[in-house]
Design a protein around this motif. Structure first.
Motif, PDB file in Angstrom:
ATOM      1  N   LEU A   1      -8.302  21.582  15.543  1.00  0.00           N
ATOM      2  CA  LEU A   1      -9.084  22.302  16.545  1.00  0.00           C
ATOM      3  C   LEU A   1      -9.010  23.809  16.308  1.00  0.00           C
ATOM      4  CD1 LEU A   1      -8.378  20.516  19.961  1.00  0.00           C
ATOM      5  CD2 LEU A   1     -10.622  20.868  18.913  1.00  0.00           C
ATOM      6  N   GLU A   2      -7.805  24.308  16.154  1.00  0.00           N
ATOM      7  CA  GLU A   2      -7.629  25.750  15.983  1.00  0.00           C
ATOM      8  C   GLU A   2      -8.365  26.260  14.749  1.00  0.00           C
ATOM      9  OE1 GLU A   2      -3.993  29.003  15.355  1.00  0.00           O
ATOM     10  OE2 GLU A   2      -3.546  26.911  15.871  1.00  0.00           O
ATOM     11  N   ARG A   3      -8.277  25.516  13.667  1.00  0.00           N
ATOM     12  CA  ARG A   3      -8.885  25.947  12.405  1.00  0.00           C
ATOM     13  C   ARG A   3     -10.411  26.027  12.519  1.00  0.00           C
ATOM     14  NH1 ARG A   3      -6.964  22.051   9.371  1.00  0.00           N
ATOM     15  NH2 ARG A   3      -4.988  23.156   9.087  1.00  0.00           N
ATOM     16  N   HIS A   4     -10.997  25.132  13.305  1.00  0.00           N
ATOM     17  CA  HIS A   4     -12.457  25.051  13.334  1.00  0.00           C
ATOM     18  C   HIS A   4     -13.067  25.655  14.588  1.00  0.00           C
ATOM     19  CE1 HIS A   4     -11.299  21.998  10.315  1.00  0.00           C
ATOM     20  NE2 HIS A   4     -12.355  22.496   9.702  1.00  0.00           N
ATOM     21  N   GLN A   5     -12.277  26.410  15.346  1.00  0.00           N
ATOM     22  CA  GLN A   5     -12.823  27.138  16.483  1.00  0.00           C
ATOM     23  C   GLN A   5     -13.076  28.603  16.145  1.00  0.00           C
ATOM     24  OE1 GLN A   5      -9.881  25.856  19.468  1.00  0.00           O
ATOM     25  NE2 GLN A   5     -11.523  24.836  20.583  1.00  0.00           N
ATOM     26  N   ARG A   6     -13.088  28.898  14.851  1.00  0.00           N
ATOM     27  CA  ARG A   6     -13.395  30.259  14.400  1.00  0.00           C
ATOM     28  C   ARG A   6     -14.681  30.316  13.573  1.00  0.00           C
ATOM     29  NH1 ARG A   6      -9.523  34.132  14.978  1.00  0.00           N
ATOM     30  NH2 ARG A   6      -7.450  33.474  15.616  1.00  0.00           N
TER      31      ARG A   6
ATOM     32  N   ALA B   1     -17.754  13.799  17.327  1.00  0.00           N
ATOM     33  CA  ALA B   1     -17.004  14.889  16.703  1.00  0.00           C
ATOM     34  C   ALA B   1     -17.530  16.252  17.153  1.00  0.00           C
ATOM     35  CB  ALA B   1     -17.066  14.769  15.178  1.00  0.00           C
ATOM     36  N   ILE B   2     -18.846  16.427  17.086  1.00  0.00           N
ATOM     37  CA  ILE B   2     -19.425  17.700  17.526  1.00  0.00           C
ATOM     38  C   ILE B   2     -19.153  17.907  19.014  1.00  0.00           C
ATOM     39  CG2 ILE B   2     -21.552  18.995  17.890  1.00  0.00           C
ATOM     40  CD1 ILE B   2     -22.676  17.622  15.395  1.00  0.00           C
ATOM     41  N   GLY B   3     -19.376  16.858  19.807  1.00  0.00           N
ATOM     42  CA  GLY B   3     -19.213  16.976  21.252  1.00  0.00           C
ATOM     43  C   GLY B   3     -17.814  17.386  21.655  1.00  0.00           C
ATOM     44  N   HIS B   4     -16.800  16.822  20.980  1.00  0.00           N
ATOM     45  CA  HIS B   4     -15.432  17.155  21.358  1.00  0.00           C
ATOM     46  C   HIS B   4     -15.104  18.607  21.025  1.00  0.00           C
ATOM     47  CE1 HIS B   4     -11.440  16.227  22.677  1.00  0.00           C
ATOM     48  NE2 HIS B   4     -10.918  16.656  21.549  1.00  0.00           N
ATOM     49  N   LEU B   5     -15.468  19.053  19.825  1.00  0.00           N
ATOM     50  CA  LEU B   5     -15.209  20.440  19.443  1.00  0.00           C
ATOM     51  C   LEU B   5     -16.003  21.407  20.332  1.00  0.00           C
ATOM     52  CD1 LEU B   5     -13.858  22.389  17.400  1.00  0.00           C
ATOM     53  CD2 LEU B   5     -15.942  22.167  16.007  1.00  0.00           C
ATOM     54  N   TYR B   6     -17.228  21.068  20.627  1.00  0.00           N
ATOM     55  CA  TYR B   6     -18.107  21.883  21.460  1.00  0.00           C
ATOM     56  C   TYR B   6     -17.492  22.060  22.850  1.00  0.00           C
ATOM     57  CZ  TYR B   6     -22.807  23.234  23.320  1.00  0.00           C
ATOM     58  OH  TYR B   6     -23.890  23.872  23.889  1.00  0.00           O
ATOM     59  N   PHE B   7     -17.098  20.941  23.481  1.00  0.00           N
ATOM     60  CA  PHE B   7     -16.536  21.003  24.831  1.00  0.00           C
ATOM     61  C   PHE B   7     -15.224  21.777  24.838  1.00  0.00           C
ATOM     62  CE2 PHE B   7     -13.729  19.372  28.148  1.00  0.00           C
ATOM     63  CZ  PHE B   7     -14.524  19.502  29.275  1.00  0.00           C
ATOM     64  N   GLU B   8     -14.345  21.485  23.891  1.00  0.00           N
ATOM     65  CA  GLU B   8     -13.042  22.165  23.872  1.00  0.00           C
ATOM     66  C   GLU B   8     -13.192  23.655  23.611  1.00  0.00           C
ATOM     67  OE1 GLU B   8     -10.352  20.752  24.906  1.00  0.00           O
ATOM     68  OE2 GLU B   8     -11.361  18.816  25.066  1.00  0.00           O
ATOM     69  N   SER B   9     -14.255  24.054  22.927  1.00  0.00           N
ATOM     70  CA  SER B   9     -14.476  25.476  22.656  1.00  0.00           C
ATOM     71  C   SER B   9     -14.976  26.217  23.893  1.00  0.00           C
ATOM     72  CB  SER B   9     -15.468  25.638  21.497  1.00  0.00           C
ATOM     73  OG  SER B   9     -14.933  25.089  20.301  1.00  0.00           O
ATOM     74  N   ILE B  10     -15.663  25.512  24.787  1.00  0.00           N
ATOM     75  CA  ILE B  10     -16.045  26.126  26.070  1.00  0.00           C
ATOM     76  C   ILE B  10     -14.843  26.174  27.004  1.00  0.00           C
ATOM     77  CG2 ILE B  10     -17.556  25.939  28.097  1.00  0.00           C
ATOM     78  CD1 ILE B  10     -19.550  24.431  26.300  1.00  0.00           C
ATOM     79  N   HIS B  11     -14.029  25.121  26.978  1.00  0.00           N
ATOM     80  CA  HIS B  11     -12.810  25.050  27.792  1.00  0.00           C
ATOM     81  C   HIS B  11     -13.122  25.397  29.256  1.00  0.00           C
ATOM     82  CE1 HIS B  11      -8.909  24.058  26.103  1.00  0.00           C
ATOM     83  NE2 HIS B  11      -8.320  24.698  27.091  1.00  0.00           N
ATOM     84  N   PRO B  12     -13.971  24.597  29.899  1.00  0.00           N
ATOM     85  CA  PRO B  12     -14.554  25.035  31.181  1.00  0.00           C
ATOM     86  C   PRO B  12     -13.633  24.971  32.390  1.00  0.00           C
ATOM     87  CG  PRO B  12     -15.308  22.832  30.631  1.00  0.00           C
ATOM     88  CD  PRO B  12     -14.534  23.321  29.445  1.00  0.00           C
ATOM     89  N   PHE B  13     -12.532  24.211  32.310  1.00  0.00           N
ATOM     90  CA  PHE B  13     -11.655  24.057  33.476  1.00  0.00           C
ATOM     91  C   PHE B  13     -10.374  24.854  33.315  1.00  0.00           C
ATOM     92  CE2 PHE B  13     -14.206  20.130  33.336  1.00  0.00           C
ATOM     93  CZ  PHE B  13     -14.745  20.146  34.618  1.00  0.00           C
ATOM     94  N   GLU B  14      -9.721  25.117  34.421  1.00  0.00           N
ATOM     95  CA  GLU B  14      -8.429  25.802  34.368  1.00  0.00           C
ATOM     96  C   GLU B  14      -7.385  24.959  33.658  1.00  0.00           C
ATOM     97  OE1 GLU B  14      -6.759  27.976  37.756  1.00  0.00           O
ATOM     98  OE2 GLU B  14      -8.646  27.599  38.799  1.00  0.00           O
ATOM     99  N   ASP B  15      -7.455  23.649  33.847  1.00  0.00           N
ATOM    100  CA  ASP B  15      -6.518  22.718  33.224  1.00  0.00           C
ATOM    101  C   ASP B  15      -7.234  21.380  33.096  1.00  0.00           C
ATOM    102  OD1 ASP B  15      -4.214  21.696  32.138  1.00  0.00           O
ATOM    103  OD2 ASP B  15      -3.164  21.434  34.041  1.00  0.00           O
ATOM    104  N   GLY B  16      -6.743  20.522  32.192  1.00  0.00           N
ATOM    105  CA  GLY B  16      -7.312  19.190  32.035  1.00  0.00           C
ATOM    106  C   GLY B  16      -8.407  19.095  30.991  1.00  0.00           C
TER     107      GLY B  16
END
Length: 368
Positions: free
Chosen positions: A251-256, A196-211
């Motif tokens: 995701l949106e709610r917990h990225q703030r 759970a932490i890992g998924h939110l953490y990675f999506e919050s960095i959003h390191p790639f242009e797509d994917g």
């Protein structure tokens, strides 16, 4: 309100670990149930189950992002990845790429995570893409990385990720966290907590242009597999896609904020539902295998076609049951022939029959 990565304490997420204990225990118990369910499958049946589950995940993780793939092509590509017999049908780059990534996640679940593994996944996913500046590497563009919806002249910004200049540093920190939080790592975390932490953490960095969504869900699968000690085959994307709106809202709610109790509850429950879906689909696969073993050589070509069509509907089967009209539509035969075929299927115990006259419906008789 600032984004989570703009908080001074980033990326130190806050959550109530005690609230996770019962959920973690449920996950471990169900993991044992799933391992036990597949233990007695033959090698051929085990391979086929793996292809069915991985192809469904490949298709659903793409559908979450609005990309729709051909199931047969994905399965053909997966079979090729695992060295199984397949046909020579042409496969589009996006179907071959997602199959390559899913196979790599499955085969290399225990491998320590490095930047290069993520770059390889991205190259696989983006094969044939002519619209990205960077493929097989982190984003480098100067524009803000935003997730938006609505009109072009009045967009709604759902999230803005860290600037590209920060991505390498952020991903160095993420990869260190991922590897150190695995079992036997210096800061190991339980399965659901880590995923759970890992998924939110990675999506919050959003390191790639797509994917990012597809790679983030693949990382969650890798994380769970490492905690279980074998490939998980958990139907995560299959479950998320059923209610993707709830996934994006969570995701949106917990990225703030760095207080993520709500996210932990949502994502953990999603994993448990996905785990149960895998158990149910595995049991269905086993019943299907036994069904074909019982009736091998007893169906004519028309009956084979209809039975295969019903199995493609999955666990739920035809909504409301199979009617004579369905049978005629699938086979293109006369009503009299359809009636004889259906009656025979009932007599040999392959189908059950309910209702009368125009309300008559048929269903596969699957033994446990």
């Amino acid at each position: 309100m600032p984004w989570n990565w703009q908080h001074a304490d980033w990326p130190n997420f806050n959550y109530d670990a005690s609230a996770m204990l019962a959920l973690e225990q449920r996950f471990l118990q169900a993991s044992g149930e799933l391992i036990g369910a597949v233990r007695h499958l033959s090698n051929d049946d085990s391979s086929q189950l793996r292809i069915e589950l991985l192809s469904e995940e490949a298709i659903k993780t793409s559908e979450i992002e609005g990309e729709y793939l051909d199931r047969v092509s994905v399965q053909s590509s997966l079979r090729r990845q695992f060295g199984l017999t397949t046909d020579d049908r042409p496969v589009r780059p996006q179907e071959r790429g997602i199959a390559q990534m899913m196979a790599d996640v499955y085969r290399n679940w225990d491998r320590t995570l490095f930047h290069e593994e993520l770059f390889n996944w991205h190259s696989m996913l983006m094969a044939g893409n002519r619209h990205l500046d960077t493929i097989g590497g982190y984003r480098r563009h100067e524009d803000a990385m935003q997730i938006v919806s609505g009109r072009l002249d009045k967009p709604t910004i759902h999230f803005e990720a860290p600037a590209s200049l920060r991505v390498v540093r952020e991903m160095d920190q993420f990869i260190t966290w991922f590897n150190q939080s695995r079992p036997n790592g210096p800061f190991q975390l339980p399965a659901l907590t880590r995923a759970a932490i890992g998924h939110l953490y990675f999506e919050s960095i959003h390191p790639f242009e797509d994917g990012n969504g597809r790679i983030g869900r693949a990382l969650a699968e890798k994380s769970l597999a490492q905690n279980v000690g074998q490939p998980s085959l958990i139907s995560l994307a299959f479950t998320i896609e059923i209610n993707r709106k709830a996934y994006y809202l969570a995701l949106e709610r917990h990225q703030r904020s760095l207080d993520i109790d709500g996210w932990m509850a949502y994502f953990s429950q999603t994993i448990l539902e996905a785990q149960q879906a895998t158990i149910d689909r595995t049991a269905f696969f086993i019943r299907k295998t036994k069904f074909y073993d019982r009736f091998r050589g007893k169906f004519n070509e028309r009956q084979e076609k209809v039975v295969a069509r019903i199995f493609r509907e999955g666990i739920a089967g035809f909504k409301g049951g199979l009617s004579a009209e369905n049978y005629i539509s699938i086979t293109g035969i006369s009503r009299a022939t359809a009636t004889r075929d259906l009656q025979q299927l009932v007599e040999i115990g392959a189908f059950t029959r309910t209702g009368e006259r125009r309300h008559t419906r048929y269903a596969l008789y699957l033994q446990g």
